[in-house]
Design a protein around this motif. Structure first.
Motif, short mmCIF file in Angstrom:
data_model
loop_
_atom_site.label_atom_id
_atom_site.label_comp_id
_atom_site.label_asym_id
_atom_site.label_seq_id
_atom_site.Cartn_x
_atom_site.Cartn_y
_atom_site.Cartn_z
N ALA A 381 -5.48 3.95 -9.56
CA ALA A 381 -4.78 3.44 -8.38
C ALA A 381 -3.27 3.41 -8.59
CB ALA A 381 -5.27 2.04 -8.03
N ALA A 382 -2.85 3.54 -9.83
CA ALA A 382 -1.41 3.46 -10.15
C ALA A 382 -0.77 4.82 -10.32
CB ALA A 382 -1.23 2.63 -11.41
N THR A 383 -1.50 5.91 -10.07
CA THR A 383 -0.94 7.24 -10.24
C THR A 383 -0.01 7.59 -9.09
OG1 THR A 383 -2.75 8.31 -9.05
CG2 THR A 383 -3.05 7.96 -11.43
N ALA A 384 0.81 8.60 -9.31
CA ALA A 384 1.72 9.06 -8.28
C ALA A 384 0.96 9.56 -7.06
CB ALA A 384 2.63 10.17 -8.82
N THR A 385 -0.18 10.21 -7.29
CA THR A 385 -0.98 10.71 -6.18
C THR A 385 -1.48 9.56 -5.32
OG1 THR A 385 -1.70 12.61 -7.50
CG2 THR A 385 -3.02 12.05 -5.57
N ALA A 386 -1.91 8.48 -5.96
CA ALA A 386 -2.41 7.33 -5.22
C ALA A 386 -1.31 6.66 -4.41
CB ALA A 386 -3.05 6.33 -6.18
N THR A 387 -0.15 6.48 -5.02
CA THR A 387 0.94 5.82 -4.29
C THR A 387 1.44 6.70 -3.14
OG1 THR A 387 2.52 6.64 -5.94
CG2 THR A 387 1.65 4.42 -6.25
N SER A 388 1.39 8.01 -3.33
CA SER A 388 1.76 8.91 -2.25
C SER A 388 0.78 8.79 -1.09
CB SER A 388 1.81 10.35 -2.75
OG SER A 388 2.06 11.25 -1.70
N ALA A 389 -0.51 8.69 -1.40
CA ALA A 389 -1.52 8.52 -0.35
C ALA A 389 -1.29 7.22 0.41
CB ALA A 389 -2.92 8.53 -0.96
N SER A 390 -0.86 6.18 -0.29
CA SER A 390 -0.58 4.90 0.35
C SER A 390 0.60 5.03 1.32
CB SER A 390 -0.27 3.83 -0.70
OG SER A 390 -1.41 3.57 -1.50
N ALA A 391 1.63 5.75 0.90
CA ALA A 391 2.81 5.92 1.75
C ALA A 391 2.45 6.69 3.01
CB ALA A 391 3.91 6.65 0.98
N THR A 392 1.63 7.71 2.86
CA THR A 392 1.21 8.50 4.02
C THR A 392 0.38 7.65 4.97
OG1 THR A 392 1.23 10.54 2.73
CG2 THR A 392 -0.07 10.53 4.77
N ALA A 393 -0.52 6.85 4.41
CA ALA A 393 -1.37 5.98 5.24
C ALA A 393 -0.53 4.99 6.03
CB ALA A 393 -2.38 5.24 4.36
N ALA A 394 0.47 4.42 5.38
CA ALA A 394 1.33 3.46 6.07
C ALA A 394 2.10 4.12 7.20
CB ALA A 394 2.29 2.82 5.08
N ALA A 395 2.64 5.30 6.93
CA ALA A 395 3.41 6.01 7.95
C ALA A 395 2.53 6.36 9.14
CB ALA A 395 4.03 7.27 7.36
N THR A 396 1.30 6.77 8.88
CA THR A 396 0.36 7.13 9.95
C THR A 396 0.04 5.91 10.80
OG1 THR A 396 -0.60 8.88 8.60
CG2 THR A 396 -1.91 8.09 10.45
N THR A 397 -0.13 4.77 10.16
CA THR A 397 -0.49 3.55 10.89
C THR A 397 0.65 3.06 11.76
OG1 THR A 397 -1.94 2.89 9.06
CG2 THR A 397 -1.32 1.19 10.63
#
Length: 930
Positions: A381-397
């Protein structure tokens, strides 16, 4: 054969790439052999079910829903698919016909429609019955499946039995998918299906928008039932019967060992001992599912903070007065050149710009920070890929640019060859394996319909046909979400509510996962945390005039995810919907933001649904406002999140207009939608131009209207509506540069050929005019930047790009839809380019931008900028324009555009050629009426 099952969640979980690591070919075969024995279910062999007598469509109702009806697969079937590509029965038999329309539409006739669609008549001819099942051994319901598609035709003699059968059939076809999405709705997907970054992003996206507790879910059910009298009680009884049917299938498939194989692959069941459990469904699961679907397709609005940031950037660049003027010109709230669904000139004012805004709470410059959702990350959950997915999810929401759901073409009988209305319509819900939607026919006391429903919510048909009418929907996007600035007090977790310092409510989810066969993502965990206020969840922190605030989002459908069940119940009731007026009355009970369309043998109709809050006088819905009583929705009750809503007559609506088109475009004059981009060029124009021409000629047929849809589905909006004007600027003088001249020739030839992204021949996997397509794909972002950034400045150009993406070509991986998803050209700067270029050319522009941008407003400088960027674009290779991804190699243009059925389960399917059309689609022409 048993019904098969889907698998894990989202496209990163690709079992095929993991299988070789744990099973060799021989052991796969051995395991398949060991697992084949439990693959038989008891089914009655004989049925004389005949075509229904209550069908008034005269064999002229058709539908299609790729990839196929069957979305369940046992472990053996998943292994066969992964190892050898073998498809379970009816898993993809609708994918081929759907794909083939791209090449077959040109020669389409009415007689050939069902070469590309299913016959959607009621009932199943006796010689076409594949199976007939009495679910749970009941005598009051039968599920008949047809040979061609395997669609369940549910017939009950009691209401309970009918709904029980609907639940049983849903579980037969989509049990794993239903389980996935009930966990998505609760923010618990990763713990259930694995920690792939895509799963992390998915659960974060939806839980941020609807952070409900179990008590919240139950309260929504209680309120929906209590507020709707006898229909509410019937809905509760229907839902309970439906759940009983689902659970009966869970028990039967568990004991018979033909449950979805994904339960084994994700560690919930043991393939040898059968140890483990598949949790029964409960009624709150339906609300969790509804919250996901409503958030995906029916929650227009939001984006007020982004709007404020771009307004501030504009005012910083130009000053308050001129900056506001510039901002408004790009916002296009009510552009006079926008294509409209209700095009008779009738006005439906909503969310209009007030003369003097009241209560605005714009942030201080540089003070806005997004509220974190994820805390305490460990492991993967702490990888760059995971944090990038979180940023995308937030922007989409948080954006107002929500996913589109489209489209509709409806023509009055006055303009058809038969004299009966014709409709070609359906929702554009993306492409998944299994599909989010499922087909069914349901016949029982008070129920008579066939069509599509979201898996796990199929107690009623949600889009489809009744006995003598059909209906469909597109996403409308009007603003039912407002952003409030709550002033903080005491600390960051208390706020002022009507003068009283009030504690925020903290809601948390802690998820953890470990590697499984289906998802080898390393172990990890995190905690999601949302602070809720009476004005909704906290999304941002900022200061306003030096005061610390939290920006919250309040959605009118928040805490009301279950309310729309009444409208869908009415649509399925043949004793309720008998006319355009009763249809409109039914969809008025749907609180999600949709455009609804109707056709019977004599009439057409349209209605825009959603609980549109009545805002306080002077409140501008585009921007955050202070969380004070004076600026709240009229008669708002925070305990129930209810308010006064605009009356049905104030919603865009119409009966028997000459024609209707919708592709997520503007609904009507003066009716402002939340997304940006409702200007002179919109993908709705692709339908408008074609249908208007058909209606002018008269004699419209099912095939000619389907052709119009299919032709628009292959069109490049930029090339059809904007490129000719760009070429006009370039050709205003002789093009002497050989590279630019060659590019102009290719682009011009493409426009002359129709500006389509179409294969040279069916299955060639290569486009005609491929070079021109490559050049435009490369040129568009370059020309937009060269045209606008010099005048706007980098900060404002970037801010406007955050409001409205520059481009959404079929191969684009950005935007709310993403790559390989079919839906394209919903969001982009095509209207800005169109208006600006026309202004530079000296042509008439209504609702133009506040100034000319291309070349500073001079034709010669504009031409120089276009030629310079065109030369750069022409020099880019296919590999540079289409860099490749997990589906395609670099440089493969056709593949970059292609539609992929994103795997949500263990079965995978092949790619199909790009089409910009509904996922589920109906073609209907009724011949008579009750």
């Amino acid at each position: 054969m048993p019904r098969r099952t889907p698998r894990t969640a989202l496209d990163r979980q690709r079992t095929p790439r993991r299988f070789p690591k744990f099973l060799g070919a021989a052991s796969i075969c051995a395991l398949i052999a060991a697992l084949l024995s439990p693959l038989t279910q008891a089914a009655a062999a004989d049925s004389t079910t005949a075509l229904a007598a209550n069908d008034y469509c005269g064999g002229q109702c058709s539908d299609i829903l790729p990839p196929g009806q069957n979305g369940n697969a046992t472990l053996a079937q998943i292994l066969l698919n992964q190892a050898f590509g073998i498809q379970p029965d009816h898993a993809e038999d609708q994918l081929g016909p759907y794909n083939n329309l791209a090449s077959g539409a040109a020669t389409l006739t009415d007689a050939k429609i069902n070469d590309f669609f299913n016959d959607a008549s009621f009932g199943v001819a006796s010689d076409q019955v594949a199976s007939s099942t009495a679910p749970g051994g009941r005598t009051d319901v039968t599920i008949v499946r047809d040979k061609k598609t395997g669609v369940p035709h549910i017939t009950g003699t009691t209401r309970y039995g009918t709904e029980y059968g609907a639940g049983y059939a849903a579980a037969q076809d989509r049990l794993w998918l239903m389980d996935v999405f009930r966990h998505v709705g609760r923010g618990q997907l990763t713990s259930f299906a694995g920690g792939a970054s895509s799963n992390q992003g998915l659960e974060q996206e939806f839980w941020r928008n609807a952070p409900y507790t179990e008590a919240d879910l139950q309260t929504q059910i209680d309120n929906a039932i209590a507020n709707n009298g006898a229909r509410g009680q019937q809905a509760l009884a229907d839902a309970n019967a439906y759940i009983d049917g689902i659970n009966a299938y869970i028990d039967a498939s568990d004991s018979g060992r033909y449950f979805p194989g994904e339960y084994v692959l994700t560690g919930h069941k043991d393939s040898i001992t059968n140890a483990g459990t598949i949790d029964h469904f409960k009624i709150t699961d339906l609300v969790a599912l509804a919250s996901v679907i409503g958030s995906l397709f029916g929650s227009g609005g939001g984006g007020e903070v982004n709007n404020a940031l771009s307004l501030l950037a504009a005012q910083s660049k130009y000053g308050v007065t001129e900056g506001t003027k510039v901002w408004e010109s790009f916002r296009e709230r009510n552009d006079p050149e926008a294509v409209l669904t209700v095009h008779n000139g009738e006005s439906f004012p909503y969310a209009s710009k007030p003369d003097t805004a009241q209560g605005e709470a714009l942030p201080d410059a540089g003070s806005v920070t997004q509220e974190p959702l994820v805390y305490d990350r460990t492991g993967s959950a702490a990888t760059a890929t995971a944090t990038s997915a979180s940023a995308t999810a937030a922007a989409t929401t948080l954006t107002s640019a929500k996913r589109g759901m489209s489209n509709a073409l409806v023509v009055s009988g006055k303009y058809t060859a038969s004299g009966h209305p014709i409709a070609v319509f359906g929702p554009q819900t993306g492409y998944f394996a299994p599909q989010l939607l499922m087909l069914q026919e349901i016949q029982g006391p008070g129920l008579s319909a066939r069509g599509a429903s979201f898996a796990g919510l199929s107690m009623y048909v949600e889009l489809g046909r009744g006995q003598d009418y059909s209906w469909s929907a597109t996403t409308s996007g009007q603003d039912i979400i407002d952003t409030y600035a709550v002033e903080l007090c005491q600390d960051d977790y208390h706020y002022l509510y009507h003068g009283t310092c009030t504690a925020m409510d903290k809601v948390e989810r802690t998820n953890s996962w470990k590697p499984t066969t289906a998802d080898g993502t390393a172990a990890g965990s995190y905690r999601m945390q949302v602070y809720r206020t009476k004005y909704g969840p906290v999304e941002y922190r900022a200061t306003v005039g030096g005061k610390k605030v939290a920006y919250t989002t309040l959605r009118s459908s928040y805490m009301h995810e279950a309310d729309s069940i009444i409208g869908f119940q009415m649509l399925n009731d043949p004793d309720y919907v008998k006319s355009p007026g009763t249809f409109q009355s039914a969809v008025q009970h749907i609180n999600y933001t949709f455009n609804w369309f109707y056709a019977d043998s004599s009439h057409t109709a349209y209605y825009n649904s959603g609980d549109n809050p009545v805002r306080a006088a002077g409140v501008d819905a585009e921007f955050p406002v202070w969380a004070q009583a004076a600026y709240e929705w009229r008669n708002w009750d925070p305990t129930t999140n209810t308010a006064s809503y605009t009356p049905p007559s104030a919603h865009p609506n119409s009966i028997d207009q000459d024609y209707y088109i919708s592709w997520n475009n503007k609904q009507a004059k003066d009716y402002t939608t939340a997304p940006w981009g409702d200007g002179s060029v919109h993908r709705g124009n692709l339908l408008e131009d074609r249908v208007k021409k058909l209606v002018a000629a008269g004699g419209v047929t099912r095939s000619s209207l389907t052709k119009a849809m299919a032709d628009a589905a292959l069109a490049d909006l930029r090339a059809e509506d904007v490129l000719p004007k760009l070429l006009k600027v370039i050709n205003s003088s002789t093009v002497t540069d050989t590279t630019a001249a060659a590019a102009v020739t290719k682009l011009s030839d493409w426009v002359t050929a129709g500006a389509k992204r179409k294969e040279t021949s069916a299955g060639s996997k290569a486009y005609a005019n491929a070079d021109a397509i490559r050049i435009l794909d490369a040129w568009w972002p370059l020309l937009v930047k060269a045209e606008f950034e010099p005048g706007l400045g980098t900060d404002l150009y970037t801010a406007f790009s955050n409001n409205l993406p520059i481009d959404e070509s079929p191969s684009a991986a950005h935007g709310p839809t993403g790559a390989h998803a079919g839906s394209s050209f919903q969001y982009g700067w095509w209207s800005y380019v169109d208006k600006d270029i026309r202004a530079v050319l000296g042509e008439s522009v209504q609702g133009g931008l506040s100034q000319k941008y291309c070349g500073g407003g001079t034709l010669s400088a504009c031409r120089d900028a276009l030629i310079s960027t065109l030369k750069t674009a022409a020099g880019l290779t296919a590999a540079q324009v289409y860099p490749g991804d997990d589906q395609c190699s670099a440089g493969d243009q056709w593949c970059a555009d292609s539609i992929v059925q994103r795997t949500l389960g263990g079965i995978k399917h092949g790619k199909i050629t790009w089409q910009n059309r509904p996922t589920y689609q109906q073609v209907v022409e009724y011949t008579s009426h009750r």
